[in-house]
Design a protein around this motif. Structure first.
Motif, PDB file in Angstrom:
ATOM      1  N   GLU A  66      46.008  48.519  40.680  1.00 57.52           N
ATOM      2  CA  GLU A  66      46.898  47.308  40.863  1.00 57.52           C
ATOM      3  C   GLU A  66      46.476  46.154  41.353  1.00 57.52           C
ATOM      4  N   ARG A  67      45.389  46.004  42.351  1.00 56.66           N
ATOM      5  CA  ARG A  67      44.793  44.895  43.053  1.00 56.66           C
ATOM      6  C   ARG A  67      43.891  44.240  41.771  1.00 56.66           C
ATOM      7  N   TYR A  68      43.595  45.013  40.816  1.00 57.89           N
ATOM      8  CA  TYR A  68      42.965  44.075  39.726  1.00 57.89           C
ATOM      9  C   TYR A  68      43.865  43.240  38.905  1.00 57.89           C
ATOM     10  N   LYS A  69      45.074  43.955  38.743  1.00 56.49           N
ATOM     11  CA  LYS A  69      46.151  43.349  37.991  1.00 56.49           C
ATOM     12  C   LYS A  69      46.539  41.859  38.682  1.00 56.49           C
ATOM     13  N   ASN A  70      46.577  41.962  39.971  1.00 52.79           N
ATOM     14  CA  ASN A  70      46.765  40.752  40.980  1.00 52.79           C
ATOM     15  C   ASN A  70      45.853  39.687  40.876  1.00 52.79           C
ATOM     16  N   PHE A  71      44.759  40.205  40.790  1.00 58.37           N
ATOM     17  CA  PHE A  71      43.225  39.703  40.961  1.00 58.37           C
ATOM     18  C   PHE A  71      43.301  38.619  39.549  1.00 58.37           C
ATOM     19  N   VAL A  72      43.528  39.094  38.433  1.00 57.54           N
ATOM     20  CA  VAL A  72      43.216  38.522  37.272  1.00 57.54           C
ATOM     21  C   VAL A  72      44.305  37.337  37.100  1.00 57.54           C
ATOM     22  N   GLN A  73      45.466  37.590  37.752  1.00 59.86           N
ATOM     23  CA  GLN A  73      46.631  36.396  37.870  1.00 59.86           C
ATOM     24  C   GLN A  73      46.108  35.225  38.558  1.00 59.86           C
ATOM     25  N   LEU A  74      45.302  35.298  39.543  1.00 57.39           N
ATOM     26  CA  LEU A  74      44.853  34.356  40.454  1.00 57.39           C
ATOM     27  C   LEU A  74      44.178  33.146  39.490  1.00 57.39           C
ATOM     28  N   PRO A  75      44.319  31.809  40.097  1.00 59.49           N
ATOM     29  CA  PRO A  75      43.580  30.994  39.536  1.00 59.49           C
ATOM     30  C   PRO A  75      42.053  30.953  39.674  1.00 59.49           C
ATOM     31  N   ARG A  79      39.484  33.164  42.820  1.00 59.06           N
ATOM     32  CA  ARG A  79      38.831  34.695  42.537  1.00 59.06           C
ATOM     33  C   ARG A  79      37.739  34.521  43.365  1.00 59.06           C
ATOM     34  N   ARG A  80      37.545  35.479  44.589  1.00 63.64           N
ATOM     35  CA  ARG A  80      36.493  35.827  45.110  1.00 63.64           C
ATOM     36  C   ARG A  80      36.022  37.219  45.109  1.00 63.64           C
ATOM     37  N   PHE A  81      34.497  37.533  45.303  1.00 59.64           N
ATOM     38  CA  PHE A  81      33.868  38.697  45.320  1.00 59.64           C
ATOM     39  C   PHE A  81      33.033  38.831  46.403  1.00 59.64           C
ATOM     40  N   CYS A  82      33.380  39.692  47.125  1.00 59.33           N
ATOM     41  CA  CYS A  82      32.292  39.871  48.466  1.00 59.33           C
ATOM     42  C   CYS A  82      31.177  40.590  48.104  1.00 59.33           C
ATOM     43  N   GLN A  83      30.087  40.303  48.291  1.00 57.54           N
ATOM     44  CA  GLN A  83      28.759  40.646  48.097  1.00 57.54           C
ATOM     45  C   GLN A  83      28.272  41.614  48.912  1.00 57.54           C
ATOM     46  N   GLU A  84      28.783  41.661  50.147  1.00 49.81           N
ATOM     47  CA  GLU A  84      28.307  42.813  51.027  1.00 49.81           C
ATOM     48  C   GLU A  84      29.228  43.810  51.019  1.00 49.81           C
ATOM     49  N   CYS A  85      30.513  43.695  50.659  1.00 51.33           N
ATOM     50  CA  CYS A  85      31.410  44.709  50.608  1.00 51.33           C
ATOM     51  C   CYS A  85      31.431  45.470  49.091  1.00 51.33           C
ATOM     52  N   GLN A  86      30.768  44.388  48.184  1.00 55.22           N
ATOM     53  CA  GLN A  86      31.001  44.998  46.862  1.00 55.22           C
ATOM     54  C   GLN A  86      32.530  45.206  46.377  1.00 55.22           C
ATOM     55  N   GLN A  87      33.282  44.202  46.665  1.00 52.32           N
ATOM     56  CA  GLN A  87      34.694  44.347  46.407  1.00 52.32           C
ATOM     57  C   GLN A  87      35.442  42.903  46.046  1.00 52.32           C
ATOM     58  N   LEU A  89      38.317  40.355  46.228  1.00 48.46           N
ATOM     59  CA  LEU A  89      39.014  39.914  47.352  1.00 48.46           C
ATOM     60  C   LEU A  89      40.283  39.373  46.802  1.00 48.46           C
ATOM     61  N   LEU A  90      41.431  39.662  47.500  1.00 43.88           N
ATOM     62  CA  LEU A  90      42.632  38.881  47.171  1.00 43.88           C
ATOM     63  C   LEU A  90      42.871  37.969  48.352  1.00 43.88           C
ATOM     64  N   PRO A  91      43.283  36.888  48.379  1.00 40.20           N
ATOM     65  CA  PRO A  91      43.388  35.862  49.178  1.00 40.20           C
ATOM     66  C   PRO A  91      43.992  36.365  50.588  1.00 40.20           C
ATOM     67  N   ALA A  92      44.822  37.276  50.809  1.00 41.72           N
ATOM     68  CA  ALA A  92      45.086  37.658  51.961  1.00 41.72           C
ATOM     69  C   ALA A  92      44.135  38.282  52.798  1.00 41.72           C
ATOM     70  N   GLU A  93      42.935  38.842  52.199  1.00 40.23           N
ATOM     71  CA  GLU A  93      41.667  39.345  52.796  1.00 40.23           C
ATOM     72  C   GLU A  93      40.635  38.403  53.049  1.00 40.23           C
ATOM     73  N   TRP A  94      40.860  37.205  52.728  1.00 42.25           N
ATOM     74  CA  TRP A  94      39.468  36.367  52.876  1.00 42.25           C
ATOM     75  C   TRP A  94      39.024  36.160  54.356  1.00 42.25           C
ATOM     76  N   GLU A  95      40.133  36.431  55.152  1.00 44.14           N
ATOM     77  CA  GLU A  95      39.991  36.003  56.779  1.00 44.14           C
ATOM     78  C   GLU A  95      38.987  37.320  57.272  1.00 44.14           C
ATOM     79  N   LYS A  96      39.348  38.440  56.708  1.00 48.45           N
ATOM     80  CA  LYS A  96      38.605  39.764  57.333  1.00 48.45           C
ATOM     81  C   LYS A  96      37.084  39.483  56.617  1.00 48.45           C
TER      82      LYS A  96
END
Length: 420
Positions: A66-75, A79-87, A89-96
């Motif tokens: 489900e997260r992937y479906k939301n991710f590919v719809q982002l401009p 679209r961000r990828f956390c290298q430390e968490c290997q994950q 990221l959706l915009p709501a998770e950027w702050e974390k």
């Protein structure tokens, strides 16, 4: 589930059996240990359950889809990828993840090549994740297409799986694949019909019966026809444990109900170093080793080369008829009409052994005393009564086995050890 091992004694002392992690030989990565006859307290069991609960992935496979479906719809800019968490990221998770290193502007091409986006897991005592070089990956796919296979069960071969997936949208491309891998990070990029979280050392599906059924359905399609299993296990893994899992996957294929499957083996490519040949043939006598050198992007030694230590020792073991496996002539392979298979150009046919005997690509020489071909750098030692390097140190041949004390075999092949 763990695997049952034995801690061997010396001489006539019996070994003591214990359970340990099946996938991880590094106690720092997984410290699970339990004697077979040990009574475990309820307190310790509860502590184990709590530890396991805390070390589960952040999201389930279904949530990742489900997260992937939301991710590919982002401009692209979001679209961000956390290298430390290997994950992803959706915009709501950027702050974390604000104090982490991350990649921006993740393209569709990058999402279709997750093995290049994720850090390879290179702990040799755990996952040892070495990835096929483009040369080997493309060769394998072309070979599978030429052999007429339409479905590929990829057991620990993520790069081959992603190459197949990336071509799936092409109109004339008919090959499909299912990836079974212990690296749960791939669940971020593939649906539950494309990836199963799987431990190849004990045939364990982490998502239970649902994932087991996904694999079964994949093998059952077209009455089990035109499907092949390709596996590239960690080279430090126990061959016996791997063979047991692969036989269970083959048995799953046999259950497709087709009558002639009872007398056949599911087609398979097991990719492993040539010096494990005798161990693999112990479990799969119908297999043959091909001369093709498989090479890897992120391994300093396992590269395609012409001679000596520069070449990769990794080969393809298979139950597919050797004459059907065409190796590229432009890379130095030729067809031996006597052996009815492709061999390395320097692998000369020995008339005494009646075989192309070289394992490492060089021309080997026949030793009359050993009654077999040996490496060109080896010479017959009268003290050891076998061929070895001239610089070797002669060892006493009457040294006994560590388990039973008898001469003539090593601990690993001692008949006193029970084998599962």
């Amino acid at each position: 589930p763990a695997l049952l091992f034995v801690k061997t004694g010396t001489g006539n002392e019996g070994g003591r059996r214990f359970y340990a992690c099946s996938a991880c030989r590094d106690r720092k990565e997984c410290n699970f240990f339990q004697w077979e006859d040990e009574k475990v307290s309820q307190t310790r069991l509860a502590a184990r359950e709590e530890y396991n609960r805390k070390h589960q992935p952040s999201f389930t496979h279904r949530q990742n889809v489900e997260r992937y479906k939301n991710f590919v719809q982002l401009p692209l800019s979001k679209r961000r990828f956390c290298q430390e968490c290997q994950q992803l990221l959706l915009p709501a998770e950027w702050e974390k993840h604000s104090d982490h290193q991350f990649l921006c502007g993740i393209s569709t091409a990058q999402l279709k090549s997750p093995s290049q986006l994720l850090y390879p897991l290179e702990n040799k005592k755990t996952t040892a994740q070495y990835l096929f070089a483009d040369r080997s990956c493309q060769f394998l796919l072309n070979l599978l297409i030429d052999l007429g296979f339409r479905r590929v069960l990829c057991v620990g071969t993520p790069r081959l799986h992603e190459l197949i997936q990336s071509k799936a949208s092409q109109e004339d491309f008919r090959v499909r694949s299912l990836l079974l891998d212990i690296d749960f990070r791939y669940s971020q990029f593939y649906t539950e019909d494309e990836f199963c979280h799987y431990n190849m050392f004990n045939h364990y599906f982490f998502d239970g019966e649902a994932a087991h059924e996904t694999c079964r359905k994949f093998l059952y399609e077209d009455n089990g026809e035109r499907v092949i299993m390709i596996t590239d296990p960690p080279f430090g893994g126990l061959v016996e444990a791997l063979a047991s899992s692969f036989k269970k996957l083959m048995a799953m294929w046999k259950e497709t109900g087709k009558e002639d499957h009872n007398n056949k083996e599911m087609p398979m490519f097991w990719i492993f170093p040539y010096f494990f040949e005798s161990r693999i043939l112990d479990f799969f006598p119908s297999f043959n080793m091909m001369d093709y050198q498989v090479d890897y992007d992120n391994h300093s030694l396992y590269k395609h080369g012409k001679t000596g230590r520069r070449q990769s020792p990794v080969r393809i073991f298979t139950n597919v008829t050797p004459s059907m496996i065409v190796l590229p002539v432009e890379e130095g392979y030729r067809f031996c009409t006597i052996c009815q298979r492709y061999v390395s150009s320097d692998n000369q046919h020995c008339e005494i052994c009646n075989s192309c005997t070289s394992k490492d690509g060089r021309q080997w020489k026949h030793c009359v005393l050993c009654k077999k071909c040996v490496k060109p750098s080896w010479f017959h030692c009268s003290s050891c009564n076998c061929c070895a390097l001239q610089t070797h140190s002669c060892e006493k041949t009457d040294a006994g086995c560590f388990v039973c004390g008898k001469a003539g075999h090593k601990r690993s092949t001692c008949p006193s050890l029970s084998r599962t």
